[in-house]
Design an enzyme around this catalytic site. Structure first.
Site, short mmCIF file in Angstrom:
data_model
loop_
_atom_site.label_atom_id
_atom_site.label_comp_id
_atom_site.label_asym_id
_atom_site.label_seq_id
_atom_site.Cartn_x
_atom_site.Cartn_y
_atom_site.Cartn_z
N TYR A 190 0.90 -1.63 0.27
CA TYR A 190 0.06 -0.04 0.35
C TYR A 190 0.57 1.02 -0.25
CZ TYR A 190 -4.55 -3.03 1.71
OH TYR A 190 -5.39 -3.67 1.43
N GLY B 24 -11.10 2.27 -6.85
CA GLY B 24 -10.79 2.66 -7.02
C GLY B 24 -12.50 3.47 -6.33
N GLY B 25 -12.84 3.23 -5.34
CA GLY B 25 -13.60 3.73 -4.25
C GLY B 25 -15.14 3.63 -4.67
#
Length: 302
Positions: free
Chosen positions: A71, A227-228
């Site tokens: 991450y 992408g959310g």
């Protein structure tokens, strides 16, 4: 009670092995950057803002943080942000990380780690987080092949004291059975949300019967994935959100938590307001009729 005063304790607790956590946690995937995760041109998030969100999460009672060494975005690493914001760590803070995938310094994905390479990934997480052991390590899987050699390698690191508990991510039921024949499994992280398939729901049920925490990812983002969240929430979700005076995202989180006492949520955000809303979702109580409506939706499956 306002969203700012609701803490993660309102969601109840469950165990990751011998570690008890509040059921609303925090996912660090989106913390290092704005916008979509894992893109080469990601815009790094302001360091002070990211650190502030992590500290506020802990203030709001979050004691379960999900992260991974892969991450990161240009200039920002989720693990190092966690270290900077929260070390020295509180005794009740549980940090869960993932191994298996990897990315090179340019952000490109590497082949999944071999059993021999997994120790290096574990040690990299230890270094970045500033820990002498990892609370929970999830082996993330791609495909349906045997995981015995890789999970066995992590089980050896657990015996050596580098890992306290083991979990699995992105798996099928046969992976869980195979892993359990090697070492105890405390959690399963799989994609799950409104519109889950019958097979996904059955696996969630199996985990609950075995006392294994089920930790959905993309429970808010749904088909938006890295992408959310998208703006295509159904009229049913929107109507229930209006009835409670909350956002559609909060309804999605509340529905997730209603799926079983063993279900943990790890929503991620770099926005302090969204953080407070996510935590507050743990206090939402949906009626039987509302759950029936949400359970009937299929548009976000897989």
């Amino acid at each position: 009670m306002t969203a700012q005063t609701i803490t993660a304790a309102a969601s109840g607790t469950f165990r990751l092995g011998d570690l008890r956590v509040n059921r609303v946690g925090f996912g660090a995937m989106r913390l290092p950057q704005h916008g979509e995760a894992f893109v080469a041109d990601a815009v790094p998030r302001d360091r002070d803002q990211a650190i502030g969100v992590l500290r506020r999460a802990v203030e709001l009672g979050v004691n379960h943080i999900d992260t991974a060494a892969f991450y990161f975005s240009p200039l920002r690493s989720a693990n190092e942000l966690i270290n900077r914001a929260l070390a020295p760590y509180g005794d009740d803070l549980v940090i869960t990380t993932k191994v298996g995938p990897g990315r090179d310094p340019a952000g490109q994905w590497l082949p999944h780690a071999t059993p021999e390479q997994l120790r290096g990934q574990v040690e990299e997480n230890l270094r970045q987080l500033g820990r002498d052991h990892l609370d929970v390590v999830n082996l993330r899987i791609v495909g349906t092949n045997s995981i015995a050699d890789r999970f066995g390698a992590l089980a050896e690191l657990r015996k050596a004291g580098l890992i306290r508990h083991l979990g699995l991510s992105n798996i099928r039921p046969h992976h869980l059975a195979e892993a359990q024949s090697i070492a105890p499994v405390v959690c399963v992280q799989n994609m799950y949300g409104i519109g889950a398939s019958t097979e996904q729901k059955e696996f969630l049920r199996i985990c609950g019967e075995q006392g294994i925490a089920f930790v959905p990812f993309y429970s808010i983002a749904g088909t938006g994935r890295e992408g959310g969240a998208t703006a295509d929430d159904s009229t049913e979700v929107q109507a229930i959100a209006r009835a409670h005076g909350v956002s559609a995202a909060q309804i999605r989180l509340a529905w997730t938590l209603h799926q079983g006492a063993h279900v943990l949520a790890i929503p991620g955000t770099g926005d302090p307001e969204h953080l407070a809303q996510n935590v507050a979702a743990g206090a939402l109580r949906l009626s039987a009729d509302e759950l029936t409506v949400l359970d009937s939706l299929r548009h976000a499956a897989t």
